[in-house]
Enzyme design. Structure first.
Site, PDB file in Angstrom:
ATOM      1  N   HIS A 298       0.824  -1.271   0.093  1.00 45.09           N
ATOM      2  CA  HIS A 298       0.130   0.111   0.052  1.00 45.09           C
ATOM      3  C   HIS A 298       0.844   1.003   0.096  1.00 45.09           C
ATOM      4  O   HIS A 298       0.537   2.346  -0.568  1.00 45.09           O
ATOM      5  CB  HIS A 298      -0.920   0.029   1.143  1.00 45.09           C
ATOM      6  CG  HIS A 298      -2.049  -0.911   1.218  1.00 45.09           C
ATOM      7  ND1 HIS A 298      -2.014  -2.061   1.712  1.00 45.09           N
ATOM      8  CD2 HIS A 298      -3.258  -0.941   0.720  1.00 45.09           C
ATOM      9  CE1 HIS A 298      -3.044  -2.960   1.634  1.00 45.09           C
ATOM     10  NE2 HIS A 298      -3.826  -2.202   0.959  1.00 45.09           N
TER      11      HIS A 298
ATOM     12  N   ASP B  54      -4.944  -6.142  -7.664  1.00 49.50           N
ATOM     13  CA  ASP B  54      -4.977  -5.586  -6.263  1.00 49.50           C
ATOM     14  C   ASP B  54      -5.193  -4.078  -6.686  1.00 49.50           C
ATOM     15  O   ASP B  54      -5.085  -3.681  -7.908  1.00 49.50           O
ATOM     16  CB  ASP B  54      -3.801  -5.646  -5.422  1.00 49.50           C
ATOM     17  CG  ASP B  54      -3.997  -5.570  -4.013  1.00 49.50           C
ATOM     18  OD1 ASP B  54      -5.045  -4.948  -3.422  1.00 49.50           O
ATOM     19  OD2 ASP B  54      -3.460  -5.691  -3.374  1.00 49.50           O
TER      20      ASP B  54
END
Length: 473
Positions: A169, A240
């Site tokens: 992230h 993702d």
């Protein structure tokens, strides 16, 4: 597959869906209650019956349906430790039944990562364990259970995010493993998911230099080719979230979308809280890439066909599966790790050390704290719940409660600097404290660990309350 803000379908998104948008991904900000959620998913499907509605409902620490109160289901790490495949399948079927009832098509689960690095900041208790054989068996069981309830599975994060020390992230991790290690450790759980019939597989944003030293997985035809050739997967590859730094840092989401499509990704998860303008930019970049040759028309039509097949696969699951599911047994302390016997507690201080959530889990209630006041009062009369985020406040609190039994809770006690320092202060002043690890245990670190719950969600916290009240004998 963009995310969006709020509990209602925006007019712009309804228009995009009617124009053929592949789907949406729902996050906690989209969910208030089951009735509202079903109204939202009905609106999405009314706009586009073929749209894939996805969410992350793993159980344990990662929940969207139960983001307000915490998940009633155990983490994958807890299930892996118990190593009861029937229980794992039952839990997944229960999750699937709940998702089906509110109109969710695709659950971005199970986590097929082998958590071989105990300092992993983003996988941890989301994994079934550190052994590829155990993980493989439970990935297959979870996939079977979830899809038996009529909800598609999406095994993640191919080719394996478990042996990393960086959260994708916030940065681009590198998986330092040779081809032989990939073959025996990272890839088997994905092969197991494919054999179990998973409808989708989600990529990871990480470098795998043993296969491709230039591109991260999501942009790598070579790495994604392993999923097709080695694992035999013919279904939809899902990215993702492309707003993660591991994918879009330095290039932006639109460029990342083109690279992912060109590499072989079929369904693009764009991220959370997107605006109409942001989605338009992605679409426009894809059209520009088709015009200038960066993206082949056949590749886009192939991706669209696989997303259509994914939607059709969900319809088939619902027609052939069951609308209901068995209720899994309540989580008990049986799956906890304990250094030794735990005595019954009388009026303890339940001290929670401030532990940041991963971006994957988001902000949900965790551990034993004020949100479980009624349960604590019933099982542990006279107990006090406190949360400490300031290490300077810790000595005074310990002094004030010096005559009470002390239970200390934290997530990743030996990974997070604040938790290591706070644990040292506690153990210096109160060596009798019961140190409870709510995350993935690192027994080689400086902080002593007495109990490991393998999760910090509601189910784990209630089982911990039971353990403290009854003792372990």
């Amino acid at each position: 597959m963009p995310g969006f803000s709020g509990p209602r379908l925006p007019a712009w998104l309804a228009e995009e869906l009617a124009d053929g948008l592949g789907g949406v991904c729902l996050f906690g900000s989209n969910i208030d209650n089951p009735a509202q959620l079903r109204e939202l998913t009905d609106a999405i499907h009314a706009a586009n019956p073929n749209a894939v509605v996805a969410t992350d409902e793993e159980g344990g620490d990662v929940t969207r349906l139960h983001h307000r109160e915490g998940s009633p289901y155990p983490s994958m790490a807890y299930l892996g430790r118990l190593d009861d495949e029937t229980l794992t399948e039952t839990v997944a079927a229960a999750i699937g039944a709940e998702l089906r009832a509110v109109g969710i098509d695709l659950n971005v689960a199970p986590d097929a990562d082998v958590n071989s690095n105990p300092r992993n900041p983003v996988i941890g208790v989301r994994s079934f364990g550190a052994d590829a054989t155990v993980v493989s068996r439970h990935v297959a069981a979870y996939t079977r259970g979830l899809q038996s309830a009529g909800v598609g599975a999406s095994a993640k994060h191919f080719p394996g995010h478990g042996d990393t020390a960086t959260d994708s992230h916030v940065a681009l991790p590198t998986l330092i493993a040779d081809a032989a290690t990939l073959d025996v450790r990272e890839l088997p759980p994905f092969e197991a998911a494919v054999r179990a019939g998973t409808l989708a597989v989600m990529t990871s944003h990480l470098m795998v230099p043993a296969i491709d030293s230039q591109w991260p997985t999501t942009f790598s035809p070579a790495v994604l080719g392993e999923l097709r050739s080695r694992c035999g997967f013919t279904g939809a590859i899902v990215s993702d979230a492309l707003d993660m730094a591991g994918a879009s840092a330095g290039r932006g989401v639109p460029a990342a979308a083109v690279l992912a499509l060109a590499a072989g990704v079929d369904l693009l998860c764009l991220g959370n809280d997107l605006t109409h303008e942001q989605v338009r930019r992605v679409r426009d970049e894809i059209l520009d890439a088709l015009d200038d040759g960066r993206l082949a028309t056949d590749r886009v039509f192939e991706a669209a066909a696989r997303v259509g097949a994914l939607a059709e696969g969900v319809r088939w699951l619902r027609a052939s599966g069951t609308a209901g599911a068995p209720t899994p047994p309540a989580l008990t302390p049986d799956g906890f790790w304990r250094r030794g016997p735990v005595p019954p507690m009388t009026a303890p201080l339940l001290l929670r050390l401030g532990s940041p959530a991963s971006m994957a889990a988001g902000q949900t209630p965790w551990g034993i704290a004020e949100h479980l006041t009624a349960h604590v009062a019933d099982a542990l009369p006279g107990a006090t719940c406190l949360t400490v985020d300031d290490i300077d406040a810790l000595p005074a609190i310990l002094g004030e409660h010096r005559d009470r039994p002390l239970v200390v809770q934290g997530r990743d006690l030996n990974r997070v600097e604040f938790l290591r320092a706070a644990s040292a202060i506690v153990l210096e002043r109160r060596p009798d404290a019961l140190m409870v690890e709510l995350g993935w245990p690192d027994h080689d670190g400086p902080a002593r660990i007495d109990v490991v719950t393998y999760g910090s969600g509601r189910a784990a916290a209630l089982a911990l309350i039971q353990l403290l009240a009854d003792g372990s004998g």
